[in-house]
Design a protein around this motif. Structure first.
Motif, mmCIF file in Angstrom:
data_model
loop_
_atom_site.group_PDB
_atom_site.id
_atom_site.type_symbol
_atom_site.label_atom_id
_atom_site.label_comp_id
_atom_site.label_asym_id
_atom_site.label_seq_id
_atom_site.Cartn_x
_atom_site.Cartn_y
_atom_site.Cartn_z
ATOM 1 N N TYR A 96 -7.681 -31.583 -40.347
ATOM 2 C CA TYR A 96 -7.065 -30.837 -41.448
ATOM 3 C C TYR A 96 -8.127 -30.076 -42.233
ATOM 4 N N TRP A 97 -9.222 -30.762 -42.564
ATOM 5 C CA TRP A 97 -10.251 -30.139 -43.398
ATOM 6 C C TRP A 97 -11.070 -29.103 -42.647
ATOM 7 N N VAL A 98 -11.236 -29.243 -41.353
ATOM 8 C CA VAL A 98 -11.871 -28.174 -40.578
ATOM 9 C C VAL A 98 -11.049 -26.900 -40.718
ATOM 10 N N ASN A 99 -9.738 -27.022 -40.535
ATOM 11 C CA ASN A 99 -8.866 -25.849 -40.681
ATOM 12 C C ASN A 99 -8.883 -25.313 -42.103
ATOM 13 N N TRP A 100 -8.948 -26.213 -43.070
ATOM 14 C CA TRP A 100 -8.999 -25.819 -44.482
ATOM 15 C C TRP A 100 -10.249 -24.974 -44.749
ATOM 16 N N PHE A 101 -11.406 -25.429 -44.288
ATOM 17 C CA PHE A 101 -12.650 -24.693 -44.521
ATOM 18 C C PHE A 101 -12.670 -23.361 -43.767
ATOM 19 N N ILE A 102 -12.084 -23.327 -42.588
ATOM 20 C CA ILE A 102 -12.018 -22.056 -41.856
ATOM 21 C C ILE A 102 -11.148 -21.065 -42.621
ATOM 22 N N GLU A 103 -10.026 -21.537 -43.149
ATOM 23 C CA GLU A 103 -9.167 -20.671 -43.962
ATOM 24 C C GLU A 103 -9.889 -20.227 -45.230
ATOM 25 N N TYR A 104 -10.640 -21.141 -45.832
ATOM 26 C CA TYR A 104 -11.422 -20.819 -47.027
ATOM 27 C C TYR A 104 -12.462 -19.746 -46.713
ATOM 28 N N ALA A 105 -13.118 -19.886 -45.549
ATOM 29 C CA ALA A 105 -14.122 -18.901 -45.144
ATOM 30 C C ALA A 105 -13.495 -17.518 -44.978
ATOM 31 N N GLU A 106 -12.335 -17.461 -44.342
ATOM 32 C CA GLU A 106 -11.677 -16.170 -44.160
ATOM 33 C C GLU A 106 -11.278 -15.577 -45.506
#
Length: 306
Positions: A96-106
């Motif tokens: 979940y948090w990997v996806n969260w950080f990727i979304e945050y990066a974008e």
């Protein structure tokens, strides 16, 4: 001391969360404080809020920053994201948090940010006390950050900057522990990870007095440092104080000596972000702007630049 390196003064927007939550408010506060460089925090615009809502906020932030000359240089986690994330023993939580950080990066790439980061990940007390589990969790944390930077590069993010903390379960609590984790990260993605040195962090119970000495951290880490978090502190490391005259008289952080040490140890060009703590108590709650102003001027007098 003359130096080819430049150390700019900026501000972490943690002070603005719930005090100045709207873009118009925190940008006005930043301008009043007197800086142009800011570090965004996820608490101001969580990447899992509805996409259309975030899109409108991002457009407003871009417009206002362009209008007022504000530069959002980096983006960090905040108080409300100080959870286990990559340090969880639950693989679904880590995913979940990997996806969260990727979304945050974008999301943050749309604001011109070149680096993201925060605390590396938090272990439970149980896992931290078990040497085998601790090694597994640290390996998982490094692996997760490697996935994040590989994906974040697609949006133009150049690096992850992680912050050594003050207890073993939050990682980097000693100079050696921080170095070990940095080596692990660099083995996965050379040149993609830097350290955010917080002058208030370090384990007061490590048994090594160097671990609470910011000069020793600077000497040891040198070129591995990508930015600093600034606050005045005392030997018990619990204050998050501003750089007022009263606090400086009892504090242990000498701004001129910090900058001198950075020059001496060839710390590359970077931004020094004020990250001051103001409790939700009076009179502290009313002091966030004026004490940030005083702190900015203190570091400018010490040799930092706008």
């Amino acid at each position: 001391m003359e130096s080819k390196n430049k150390y700019n003064i900026g501000i972490n927007l943690g002070f603005a969360v719930n005090r100045f939550p709207e873009p118009e408010e925190w940008i006005e506060a930043v301008l009043e404080i007197g800086v142009r460089r800011v570090q965004f925090v996820a608490d101001l615009l969580n990447p899992y809020l509805p996409k259309n809502y975030r899109k409108s906020k991002i457009e407003k932030i871009r417009e206002l920053c362009s209008q007022h000359g504000i530069i959002i240089e980096s983006a960090f986690t905040g108080s409300f994201t100080r959870v286990n994330h990559f340090g969880s023993e639950d693989s679904e939580i880590r995913k979940y948090w990997v996806n969260w950080f990727i979304e945050y990066a974008e999301q943050m790439s749309l604001l011109g940010v070149s680096s993201i980061g925060g605390h590396p990940g938090i272990l439970s007390i149980k896992n931290d006390l078990n040497n085998l589990e601790r090694k597994k969790r640290i390996s998982d944390i490094a692996h997760c950050w490697n996935i994040v930077i590989q994906e974040a590069e697609k949006f133009g993010i150049k690096r992850v900057v992680w912050e050594p903390m003050s207890v073993s379960r939050e990682l980097g609590h000693t100079i050696q522990d921080a170095l070990n984790f940095q080596v692990t990260l660099e083995s996965l993605a050379p040149g993609k990870f830097k350290i955010c040195l917080d002058l208030d962090h370090g384990d007061i119970e490590s048994g090594n007095i160097d671990d609470t000495n910011p000069f020793k951290w600077i000497e040891t880490l040198g070129s591995k440092i990508g930015m600093l978090h600034l606050k005045q502190t005392t030997p018990d490391r619990r204050k998050h104080m501003s750089f007022t005259r009263e606090n400086n008289e009892k504090g242990t952080v000498d701004a001129k000596e910090i900058i001198r040490k950075m020059i001496e140890n060839e710390v590359p060009n970077c931004t020094l972000f004020l990250e001051l703590g103001f409790r939700e108590r009076n009179p502290d709650d009313k002091l966030s702007i004026v004490e940030n102003q005083i702190s900015v001027n203190h570091w400018l007098d010490a040799g930092a630049q706008l």
